[in-house]
Motif scaffolding. Structure first.
Motif, PDB file in Angstrom:
ATOM      1  N   ASP A  71      17.073 -32.104 -20.948  1.00 33.06           N
ATOM      2  CA  ASP A  71      18.365 -32.567 -21.465  1.00 33.06           C
ATOM      3  C   ASP A  71      18.419 -32.577 -22.984  1.00 33.06           C
ATOM      4  O   ASP A  71      19.121 -33.388 -23.598  1.00 33.06           O
ATOM      5  N   ARG A  72      17.670 -31.658 -23.611  1.00 38.74           N
ATOM      6  CA  ARG A  72      17.713 -31.504 -25.060  1.00 38.74           C
ATOM      7  C   ARG A  72      17.863 -30.027 -25.415  1.00 38.74           C
ATOM      8  O   ARG A  72      17.382 -29.141 -24.696  1.00 38.74           O
ATOM      9  N   LEU A 226      21.382 -33.334 -25.546  1.00 39.67           N
ATOM     10  CA  LEU A 226      22.656 -32.736 -25.147  1.00 39.67           C
ATOM     11  C   LEU A 226      23.775 -33.771 -25.161  1.00 39.67           C
ATOM     12  O   LEU A 226      24.932 -33.448 -25.460  1.00 39.67           O
ATOM     13  N   SER A 231      27.580 -33.245 -24.374  1.00 40.21           N
ATOM     14  CA  SER A 231      27.096 -33.145 -22.989  1.00 40.21           C
ATOM     15  C   SER A 231      27.537 -31.855 -22.305  1.00 40.21           C
ATOM     16  O   SER A 231      28.206 -31.876 -21.262  1.00 40.21           O
ATOM     17  N   GLU A 300      17.630 -28.917 -14.665  1.00 46.09           N
ATOM     18  CA  GLU A 300      16.221 -29.252 -14.536  1.00 46.09           C
ATOM     19  C   GLU A 300      15.775 -28.965 -13.103  1.00 46.09           C
ATOM     20  O   GLU A 300      16.563 -29.100 -12.160  1.00 46.09           O
TER      21      GLU A 300
END
Length: 320
Positions: A71-72, A226, A231, A300
């Protein structure tokens, strides 16, 4: 029996999805294998000085890498940044809206952000966030939400200076806290690493590249959540424009990623190499190719596995 077949036929996929994802890059200013191939490679020699590495002069943008993990967003720009407060600017298009032509309203970076007013990106690129780095001692990085050009003296933004290796050719730190004319908005620290030891890549001048910029492995690296750049959802594209110019944001070099067609002199403030006091005369639609690169937001492995299990459960219930 059919439900069992559904489970068995999905087993191989579930096992694959459950396998460990490639490790996230270590943010230290050196390319990791987890980035894969470069997304953009420089096409023209630098006319802002060819660096020999370390704390010597000269600046160049050799290649661009990006990936999404945990989430980056991770971005790596290989090359050099001169230690005279010249700036590497990354404009990020990661959500709906944004600016195709930058306005002069957002005031940050001591007010010199207004010198971007009038700069136009390629059609389809609408900048949402501005990340910029420079050094004359400790390497410094700002992250600014330009709010579609609507913010003036109240832009959201964070600042950070290197806490490791400050003043040397290899530095790192985090970004979190009010910036120069901005109010902090990041939910978690952004990370950066800088390694200025490159002495290869492009040479000096305005002609086509001589050498192998894709072989350069050091430069500026950056990571941000993110959630702090709108997002962006799985499957969407994050577009990134990278440019190298002077500290007052009123004279651009010829080092842009995606690259410009050779031969190409410095862009200056009007795209033709002239100093005009601002960058308002630059329109990237006037140059061949796309002066940005993109990375896809991928799910993911754990999220994929949960989704597949849910689908199999639904199928099993329907067949029961």
């Amino acid at each position: 029996m059919k439900s069992l077949c559904c489970s068995v036929s999905s087993l191989a996929l579930l096992v694959a999805l459950a396998a460990p994802a490639s490790a996230a890059p270590t943010v230290d200013g050196t390319v990791d294998g987890s980035y894969g191939a470069p997304l953009a490679v420089q096409t023209v020699q630098t006319n802002f000085g060819d660096s020999t590495g370390g704390v010597t002069g000269g600046g160049e943008l050799d290649a661009a890498y990006a990936t999404v993990s945990g989430d980056r967003l991770y971005v790596m720009i290989t090359g050099n940044i001169e230690n005279n407060f010249n700036k590497l600017s990354l404009f990020i298009d990661s959500k709906a809206g944004g600016e195709n032509t930058l306005s002069g309203g957002p005031s940050y970076d001591g007010g010199v952000s207004s010198n971007f007013a009038g700069l136009t990106f390629d059609t389809g690129f609408e900048a949402d966030y501005h990340v910029f780095g420079r050094w004359g001692g400790a390497f410094e990085v700002d992250v600014v939400d330009r709010a579609g050009g609507a913010c003036t003296n109240d832009c959201l933004g964070d600042f950070g200076a290197a806490t490791v290796g400050a003043g040397t050719a290899v530095q790192s730190g985090t970004v979190l806290g009010d910036g120069n004319g901005t109010t902090s908005f990041l939910s978690s620290p952004a990370e950066f690493g800088f390694n200025n030891n490159n002495a290869a890549g492009v040479g000096g001048g305005t002609g086509a590249v001589v050498g192998d910029p894709a072989s350069v492995t050091t430069g500026f690296e950056f990571s941000i959540a993110l959630a702090d750049i709108g997002s962006p959802v799985v499957g969407s594209e994050i577009l990134i424009h990278a440019a190298y110019g002077n500290g007052d944001n009123n004279f651009h070099s010829n080092q842009i990623l995606g690259g410009l067609a050779a031969p190409q002199d410095n862009l200056g403030g009007d795209g033709g190499g002239n100093f005009t006091g601002n960058l308002g005369g630059i329109d990237f639609n006037q140059f061949a190719g796309a002066q940005y690169f993109s990375v896809t937001v991928v799910p993911e492995p754990g999220a994929l596995m949960i989704a597949m299990l849910a689908v199999c459960g639904f199928v099993a219930r329907r067949r029961a």
